[in-house]
Structures are given as C-alpha cells and as structure tokens.
Design an enzyme around this catalytic site. Structure first.
Site, PDB file in Angstrom:
ATOM      1  CB  ALA A   1      -0.795   0.078   1.098  1.00  0.00           C
TER       2      ALA A   1
ATOM      3  N   GLY B   1      -0.111  -4.975   0.692  1.00  0.00           N
ATOM      4  CA  GLY B   1      -1.458  -5.012  -0.008  1.00  0.00           C
ATOM      5  C   GLY B   1      -1.305  -5.635  -1.227  1.00  0.00           C
TER       6      GLY B   1
ATOM      7  CD  GLU C   1      -3.717  -7.284   2.795  1.00  0.00           C
ATOM      8  OE1 GLU C   1      -4.471  -7.562   3.950  1.00  0.00           O
ATOM      9  OE2 GLU C   1      -3.450  -6.078   2.352  1.00  0.00           O
TER      10      GLU C   1
ATOM     11  CD  GLU D   1       0.510  -5.895   5.562  1.00  0.00           C
ATOM     12  OE1 GLU D   1      -0.031  -5.749   4.788  1.00  0.00           O
ATOM     13  OE2 GLU D   1       1.254  -7.007   6.016  1.00  0.00           O
TER      14      GLU D   1
END
Length: 288
Positions: A96, A139, A142, A162
């Site tokens: 992200a 991310g 994911e 994370e």
C-alpha cells in the site's frame, strides 16, 4: 438464481496500452486510466497492468479507483471472458502507499472505512488471473490473493510485512493467507513479517504455477484465452460454485453445486458442448 443473469449484457469502452505481451499489438480499444494500462492481447482476454513504476506500483486510492473502473468495464463487456492482472517484472505491487497512510488517524480510517473498497474492486463475476512478478508485499500480496488463479514468475517475492509498521494486514491478508496455506504458516509469516518465495508459495498452494519471469504474462494470457474459449455461462457458474462453497459448509455447497449444474441444462452451450462431444468435433459456444 437464473443462470442467464450471471452474464450481463452490454459492452464497455476499454483502455489502451501494451506491456509484456507480444500479441498486444493487436489492441483495438482506446480509453485512459491514470494508473493502469489496459490491453486486449487475445480474443476474450483483458490484460490490466498496474502502472505506477516510480512507486513500484504501490496501491494508492486513485489506483484502486482506476482498477475498480477497469474491472467493472471488463465485467460488463460481452467480448471479455477473463481478466489477467499484472504489474512490472520488478513489482506486481510493493504494498500500500505508505505516504498516503502515514498521517491518518484512527478517526480518519474508521470514518472512511479505509481500504474497504479494495476487495470490492476485485469482486467481479468473470475469472481473474493474477500474474505476479517481482514484489507482491502487503497490499500487493493481498491483491494477488483476491484473484481466482495466481501465477508467479520465478523471482516473485510475497509477504505480509505490516507488523513491521505497527499494524496488521487490512485487506484480507490474515484471512485469505490462512485459508490458502494453513494457520501455522500464516501465523508465522504474519507475526514475523517474513517474505516467502514463488517456489514456497506454489508448494503451499497459494500459487498455481511458477514460470520464468519473462514468460509469465504470456503464459497467463494463454491460460486466460483457453478459459475464455469455454462456454461463458459455465465458467461463471463454476467460479460462483467454488467461491460459494468456500463460504458455507460442504453440505450446503453440494446442494448449490447440483442446482447450478441442473440449471446449465437450460443453456444452448450445454446442447452444443454435448453434441460436439458426441460428433467428435470442437464445440462452437455462443455463451447462451
């Protein structure tokens, strides 16, 4: 649910670009996205390439908005059967966008329901193949796991780091990774933030196949074209049955599968497919 509702009518104007697939020169669509390149490398196949190279395809809100729009357009386009999602050879998506997140407060993310739209962007009826080269971290990992099939280049690197930032995965990492590779491995990886290789991802069942990095996108497009050549109603029904079964118990999943199987006998593709088999010829599916 009436099976004919699985395939919505209509066509959408799609985007442009050409990355990584030789056949993309055949592109015949035009539109623009700020953070994506969208091409049509083979009949029935839409190739969506994340395109923030300077940020290693870090997932920002504008990029996710573009992805949502491109996938919805593909889902509504009768000429598209399968979507291939990829990045660059260096990074599928390195995570992200930390610059976007670092100053947000709890009130900000809770009020915005921050990143809730990430999963929504990938919830289309047509199959999505993620072709992962380079880094797929946080991310990015994911996002890859939201796809229906994951292919990886031999140098791909996956991970949910994370925890090293004082947070946890928030776009499905704790749930999808655990379901894909099991509680023990997922717990170790998420709590340590350790990365893992394409070979490990394949051995654990997260990745379907591993290819040389330079061949990855072409191989993903080949598989997508093969799927796109099947009867579209059956493809949509198969995807729906698999996903539904993962959300409910086996007994309920079996009932849903059988009802869906029965409903396919109302389609022209079932008649054509079985007639072609009996006549020892290739079926000519009309997706009806």
């Amino acid at each position: 649910m009436a099976l004919t509702r699985l395939l919505a009518p209509g066509r959408a104007t799609l985007a442009r670009g050409a990355v990584g697939v030789r056949a993309a020169a055949q592109l015949r669509f035009s539109s623009t996205y700020d953070n994506l390149l969208v091409t049509r490398p083979a009949a029935g196949v839409q190739l969506v390439t994340l395109n923030r190279p300077k940020a290693l395809n870090a997932l920002s809100t504008p990029l996710i908005a573009d992805l949502h729009a491109a996938l919805r357009a593909a889902d509504a386009d009768a000429d598209v059967g399968v979507v291939v999602l990829t990045g660059s050879e260096k990074a599928f998506a390195a995570g992200a966008d930390i610059k976007e997140m670092k100053d947000k407060t709890f009130a900000d993310v809770a009020t915005e329901n921050f990143i809730a739209g990430w999963s929504a962007a990938m919830q289309i009826r047509k199959p999505v193949i993620a072709a992962v080269n380079g880094y797929a971290l946080g991310g990015g990992c994911e996002l890859a796991m939201m796809a229906d099939i994951v292919y990886a280049g031999d140098k791909a690197v996956f991970g949910q780091p994370e925890i090293k930032l004082g947070i946890i995965p928030g776009a499905g990492g704790t749930q999808r990774l655990t379901r894909a590779i099991g509680r023990a491995r997922a717990m170790e990886l998420i709590l340590t933030g350790a990365n893992f290789s394409a070979e490990e991802a394949a051995a654990w069942g997260l990745v379907a196949r591993v290819f040389p990095a330079a061949e990855l996108v072409d191989e993903a497009v080949k598989t997508a074209a093969r799927i796109a050549g099947m009867g579209r109603l059956a493809v949509l029904a198969a995807k729906q049955s698999i996903n539904y079964g993962l959300e409910v118990g086996q007994a309920e999943g079996l009932v849903f599968e059988r009802k869906t199987f029965h409903s396919l006998f109302a389609t022209a593709d079932q008649k054509e497919g079985m007639a072609a088999f009996a006549e020892k010829r290739k079926p000519r599916f009309t997706h009806a």
